[in-house]
Design an enzyme around this catalytic site. Structure first.
Site, PDB file in Angstrom:
ATOM      1  N   ASP A 145      -2.079  10.627  -2.489  1.00 32.94           N
ATOM      2  CA  ASP A 145      -2.429   9.763  -3.418  1.00 32.94           C
ATOM      3  C   ASP A 145      -2.937  10.275  -4.935  1.00 32.94           C
ATOM      4  OD1 ASP A 145      -3.120   8.576  -0.684  1.00 32.94           O
ATOM      5  OD2 ASP A 145      -3.186   6.786  -2.212  1.00 32.94           O
ATOM      6  N   ASN A 194      -5.454  12.356  -0.032  1.00 35.09           N
ATOM      7  CA  ASN A 194      -4.770  11.417   0.916  1.00 35.09           C
ATOM      8  C   ASN A 194      -5.562  10.821   1.918  1.00 35.09           C
ATOM      9  OD1 ASN A 194      -1.872  10.748   1.451  1.00 35.09           O
ATOM     10  ND2 ASN A 194      -2.252  11.733   3.298  1.00 35.09           N
ATOM     11  N   LYS A 195      -4.876  10.221   2.723  1.00 36.59           N
ATOM     12  CA  LYS A 195      -5.844   9.140   3.553  1.00 36.59           C
ATOM     13  C   LYS A 195      -6.893   9.986   4.549  1.00 36.59           C
ATOM     14  CE  LYS A 195      -5.326   5.758   4.610  1.00 36.59           C
ATOM     15  NZ  LYS A 195      -6.341   4.832   3.430  1.00 36.59           N
ATOM     16  N   ARG A 198       0.792  -1.200  -0.017  1.00 34.39           N
ATOM     17  CA  ARG A 198       0.024  -0.082  -0.010  1.00 34.39           C
ATOM     18  C   ARG A 198       0.975   1.074   0.128  1.00 34.39           C
ATOM     19  NH1 ARG A 198       1.935   2.021   3.582  1.00 34.39           N
ATOM     20  NH2 ARG A 198       0.803   3.728   3.398  1.00 34.39           N
ATOM     21  N   GLY A 199       0.303   2.388  -0.169  1.00 35.14           N
ATOM     22  CA  GLY A 199       0.974   3.772  -0.323  1.00 35.14           C
ATOM     23  C   GLY A 199       1.162   3.646  -1.671  1.00 35.14           C
ATOM     24  N   ALA A 200       0.703   5.032  -2.377  1.00 37.40           N
ATOM     25  CA  ALA A 200       0.837   5.338  -3.850  1.00 37.40           C
ATOM     26  C   ALA A 200       1.977   4.989  -4.677  1.00 37.40           C
ATOM     27  CB  ALA A 200       0.245   6.729  -4.043  1.00 37.40           C
ATOM     28  N   GLN A 221      -2.585   2.547   9.767  1.00 40.23           N
ATOM     29  CA  GLN A 221      -1.235   2.748   9.144  1.00 40.23           C
ATOM     30  C   GLN A 221      -0.145   3.423  10.103  1.00 40.23           C
ATOM     31  OE1 GLN A 221      -4.188   3.034   7.742  1.00 40.23           O
ATOM     32  NE2 GLN A 221      -4.170   2.412   5.609  1.00 40.23           N
TER      33      GLN A 221
HETATM   34  O1  MRU Z   1      -4.655   3.202   2.063  1.00 35.17           O
HETATM   35  P1  MRU Z   1      -3.112   3.412   1.827  1.00 35.17           P
HETATM   36  O2  MRU Z   1      -2.558   2.861   3.275  1.00 35.17           O
HETATM   37  O3  MRU Z   1      -2.740   2.953   0.724  1.00 35.17           O
HETATM   38  O4  MRU Z   1      -3.091   5.107   1.981  1.00 35.17           O
HETATM   39  C1  MRU Z   1      -1.778   5.554   1.940  1.00 35.17           C
HETATM   40  C2  MRU Z   1      -1.834   6.859   1.882  1.00 35.17           C
HETATM   41  O5  MRU Z   1      -2.856   7.646   2.019  1.00 35.17           O
HETATM   42  C3  MRU Z   1      -0.338   7.590   1.791  1.00 35.17           C
HETATM   43  O6  MRU Z   1      -0.316   8.748   2.418  1.00 35.17           O
HETATM   44  C4  MRU Z   1      -0.262   8.039   0.263  1.00 35.17           C
HETATM   45  O7  MRU Z   1      -0.470   6.863  -0.554  1.00 35.17           O
HETATM   46  C5  MRU Z   1       1.380   8.484   0.004  1.00 35.17           C
HETATM   47  S1  MRU Z   1       2.465   7.186   0.080  1.00 35.17           S
HETATM   48  C6  MRU Z   1       3.925   7.770  -0.233  1.00 35.17           C
END
Ligand code: MRU
Length: 345
Positions: free
Chosen positions: A255, A265-266, A66-68, A214
């Site tokens: 994201d 973002n989250k 996970r994470g973009a 997270q």
């Molecule tokens: O649902 P997730 O854990 O994939 O969400 C991740 C985020 O919101 C991060 O802040 C974003 O992807 C940036 S990661 C460098």
């Protein structure tokens, strides 16, 4: 210089069991996508080997990876290892199967544009090729290029961001935009790591990040691995911690960033930006160019993922609304820390 102990989030595992994060390895029908299973952290450090479209889709959907940026890297390597197993020998049929697999992988999560960007980049790289073996090799090369590039971009974001951090400062962050969310030292956490390498002492408040934690599970874990002084706080404490004067700067990841700078973002990022504005604290978004979606003029067009009600505690018979992301308007963002500098949209 501080020794950072950061995890390898995504790589290509060849049939001899060697891990690769750089171009220059021959593709094999037995190579696999190797990821750190983030659903098991911090209790267990377990890796997963994936080689079918369903396995890759499921690992992205369930947030094992996970994470973009990490999703982008995993989907690229995933596409390459899946293609290496296609039985089609005819170039046209092979390409048709590749297109179907690519759109299946892209449908695993809707918000992080890096997923679509990485898969489309890999497909574009093989557009002029006809022989399946050539296509497979090029797909793997391109995927490893994306990983290598991500490593470099994170470091550049870190350098630009570290210049904003002075010795003794405290950063508040949300979710995980660190090494676990990328194939490098992260985006939001990269300035912290680079500052640390430069001998600055930086403290971090990490929001726990409901509902999947997270921040509490991943950000706190990786910061502790790297020796950064970290405090986990519940999401609903962040505004008070800011108002108490304990925070010098907020840095979060992204994201998807629309052309005007509005940033998805989250979930929980937008209220942080509102609180930071109220408290007069700078609010930064850190992200590589691959997170910017210039096809969207503003944040209203960003698709927001809604996740299962199972992720949120609820009483029987009570409905749940579970959006995974929110959009922070550009005018609440002090600046974006990108791989090409600190920019204002
Ligand atoms: O649902 P997730 O854990 O994939 O969400 C991740 C985020 O919101 C991060 O802040 C974003 O992807 C940036 S990661 C460098």
């Amino acid at each position: 210089m501080a020794e950072l102990n950061l995890p390898v989030t995504v790589c290509y595992l060849d049939e001899s069991g060697a891990r690769h994060i750089r171009k220059g390895v021959a593709f094999s029908p037995r190579g696999v996508l190797d990821i750190l299973d983030q659903t098991r952290l911090p209790e267990s450090v377990v890796r997963m080997s994936l080689s079918t479209p369903l396995e890759v889709f499921d690992a992205i959907k369930r947030l094992c990876v996970r994470g973009a940026p990490a999703i982008g890297c995993a989907s690229a390597v995933g596409l390459a290892v899946c293609a290496a197993r296609f039985e089609e020998t005819d170039g046209t049929a092979f390409m048709e199967r590749l297109r179907k697999t690519a759109s299946f992988l892209k449908s695993s999560r809707p918000t992080a544009v890096n997923l679509m960007w990485a898969v489309d980049r890999c497909c574009a790289a093989v557009a002029g090729l006809a022989r399946p073996a050539d296509i497979c090799q090029k797909l793997l090369d391109e995927a490893l290029d994306i990983i290598e590039e991500d490593f470099r971009l994170c470091r550049r974001i870190g350098d630009f961001g570290a210049a904003l951090l002075e010795d003794g400062m405290t950063v508040l962050t949300h979710c995980n935009a660190g090494a676990l969310a990328t194939c490098g030292m992260g985006t939001a956490l990269a300035p912290v790591y680079r500052a640390l390498e430069q001998g600055k002492r930086i403290r971090v408040y990490s929001d726990e990040t409901r509902p999947l934690l997270q921040g509490a599970r991943l950000t706190a874990w990786e910061l502790a691995q790297a020796g950064v002084e970290t405090y986990t706080i519940c999401d609903n404490m962040a505004a008070t911690v800011m108002r108490q004067g304990k925070v010098d700067m907020v840095i979060v990841g992204a994201d998807r960033i629309a052309a005007n700078g509005d940033t998805a973002n989250k979930i929980g990022t937008f209220p942080l930006a509102v609180a930071a504005k109220y408290c007069g604290i700078p609010f930064y978004v850190a992200a590589p160019f691959s997170t910017i979606d210039r096809s969207l003029p503003d944040g209203t067009g960003i698709p927001i993922e809604e996740r299962s009600s199972d992720e949120i505690f609820h009483c029987p018979g009570v409905k749940v609304y579970n959006p995974a992301f929110d959009v922070t308007p550009a005018d609440l963002i002090t600046a974006h820390i990108t791989d090409s500098g600190v920019i204002r949209f």
